[in-house]
Design an enzyme around this catalytic site. Structure first.
Site, PDB file in Angstrom:
ATOM      1  N   ASN A 200       0.976  -1.010  -0.057  1.00 15.14           N
ATOM      2  CA  ASN A 200      -0.655   0.065   0.368  1.00 15.14           C
ATOM      3  C   ASN A 200       0.770   0.954  -0.256  1.00 15.14           C
ATOM      4  O   ASN A 200       0.890   2.039   0.541  1.00 15.14           O
ATOM      5  CB  ASN A 200      -1.092   0.417   1.545  1.00 15.14           C
ATOM      6  CG  ASN A 200      -1.547  -1.215   0.639  1.00 15.14           C
ATOM      7  OD1 ASN A 200      -1.853  -1.762   0.330  1.00 15.14           O
ATOM      8  ND2 ASN A 200      -1.893  -1.645   2.344  1.00 15.14           N
ATOM      9  N   ARG A 201       1.922   0.821   0.053  1.00 16.36           N
ATOM     10  CA  ARG A 201       3.102   2.517  -0.413  1.00 16.36           C
ATOM     11  C   ARG A 201       3.175   3.409   0.937  1.00 16.36           C
ATOM     12  O   ARG A 201       4.566   3.882   1.081  1.00 16.36           O
ATOM     13  CB  ARG A 201       2.160   3.405  -1.121  1.00 16.36           C
ATOM     14  CG  ARG A 201       2.129   2.290  -2.914  1.00 16.36           C
ATOM     15  CD  ARG A 201       3.488   2.346  -3.564  1.00 16.36           C
ATOM     16  NE  ARG A 201       3.450   2.090  -5.032  1.00 16.36           N
ATOM     17  CZ  ARG A 201       3.454   0.841  -5.562  1.00 16.36           C
ATOM     18  NH1 ARG A 201       3.825  -0.054  -4.488  1.00 16.36           N
ATOM     19  NH2 ARG A 201       3.120   0.763  -6.734  1.00 16.36           N
ATOM     20  N   LEU A 202       2.714   1.899   1.785  1.00 15.64           N
ATOM     21  CA  LEU A 202       3.151   2.435   3.267  1.00 15.64           C
ATOM     22  C   LEU A 202       4.975   2.253   3.760  1.00 15.64           C
ATOM     23  O   LEU A 202       5.373   1.237   4.353  1.00 15.64           O
ATOM     24  CB  LEU A 202       2.291   2.026   4.273  1.00 15.64           C
ATOM     25  CG  LEU A 202       1.463   2.305   3.910  1.00 15.64           C
ATOM     26  CD1 LEU A 202       0.277   1.970   5.600  1.00 15.64           C
ATOM     27  CD2 LEU A 202       1.056   3.853   4.080  1.00 15.64           C
TER      28      LEU A 202
END
Ligand SMILES: Cc1cc2nc3c(=O)[nH]c(=O)nc-3n(C[C@H](O)[C@H](O)[C@H](O)COP(=O)(O)O)c2cc1C
Length: 222
Positions: A200-202
């Site tokens: 999730n692009r975290l």
């Protein structure tokens, strides 16, 4: 004229990876960035998926701020910084002579990591260059003489003819002198960012920033 490009044939907009990796936290970091680099470098090298973990992208710029990038091989690192070897008369060599600010990028995509360095490049001593030059295969030693790196040449044949001339002058087994226009640069870092990709692009981004003799660490938004 070539046919018009058909971007739908292979659309990069549809390409995305989900990175499934463990969290990377402040508590996981070594006290200084070169030690942390040593850990990640070893992990990249141990992962069969990362080809040439010592390949890094070096970006330089003209004094007016026009950037240029290329891949080079990291050949040494220690508490003073990162060393690579090149032709001092090349584009990167002359840009570094007039503007020593540089950035390095290690693109370890298969392990969802990158390391980004900003710093200042200086030439290594001639002894250090000579010591490394002697470890290079004979053919690479000749190659360093044969090519005026980054200059425009008429043909491949011209390059090969120059190489053959040198091979005749310095046959295998004979000592090839170190070219005066060839040598190392050492990049002394002032920031080193360790980037670990996540779902999730975290992503985790932990950056060491030089603070006098010490380093402080900051976390950046992904
Ligand atoms: C994997 C890889 C490793 C390379 N390693 C070096 C290197 O260690 N030193 C070097 O001068 N060029 C190396 N090159 C070639 C450079 O990318 C570049 O073409 C050359 O240094 C000239 O760059 P410049 O004209 O921007 O100065 C390498 C290229 C690749 C793809």
């Amino acid at each position: 004229m070539t046919d018009a490009l058909d971007p739908s044939a292979l659309d990069p907009a549809d390409m995305r990876e989900q990175y499934r990796t463990a969290e990377f936290l402040e508590a996981d970091l070594a006290a200084d960035p070169m030690e942390q680099f040593a850990r990640w470098f070893k992990e990249a090298a141990d992962s069969a998926a990362v080809v040439e973990p010592n390949a890094m992208i070096v970006s330089t710029a003209t004094p007016g701020g026009r950037p240029s990038s290329r891949t080079v091989l990291l050949k040494h690192y220690d508490e003073r910084g990162f060393v690579f070897f090149t032709n001092y008369g090349s584009r990167k060599g002359s840009e570094l002579d007039s503007n020593p600010y540089v950035s390095l990028l290690f693109p370890w995509h298969p392990v969802a990591r990158q390391v980004l360095v900003t710093g200042t490049a200086t030439r290594v001593g001639r002894d250090e260059t000579a010591a490394y030059f002697r470890t290079r295969p004979h053919g690479s030693q000749l190659g360093a003489w044969a090519s005026e790196q980054s200059s425009v040449i008429a043909s491949r044949a011209e390059l090969l003819a120059r190489y053959e001339e040198l091979a005749a002058r310095y046959p295998e087994g004979e000592q090839v002198p170190v070219p005066p226009h060839w040598g190392g640069f050492r990049v002394a870092p002032d920031t080193v960012e360790f980037w670990q990709g996540h779902e999730n692009r975290l992503h985790d981004r932990l950056r060491y920033v030089r603070d006098g003799e010490a380093w402080r660490v900051e976390r950046l938004a992904p």
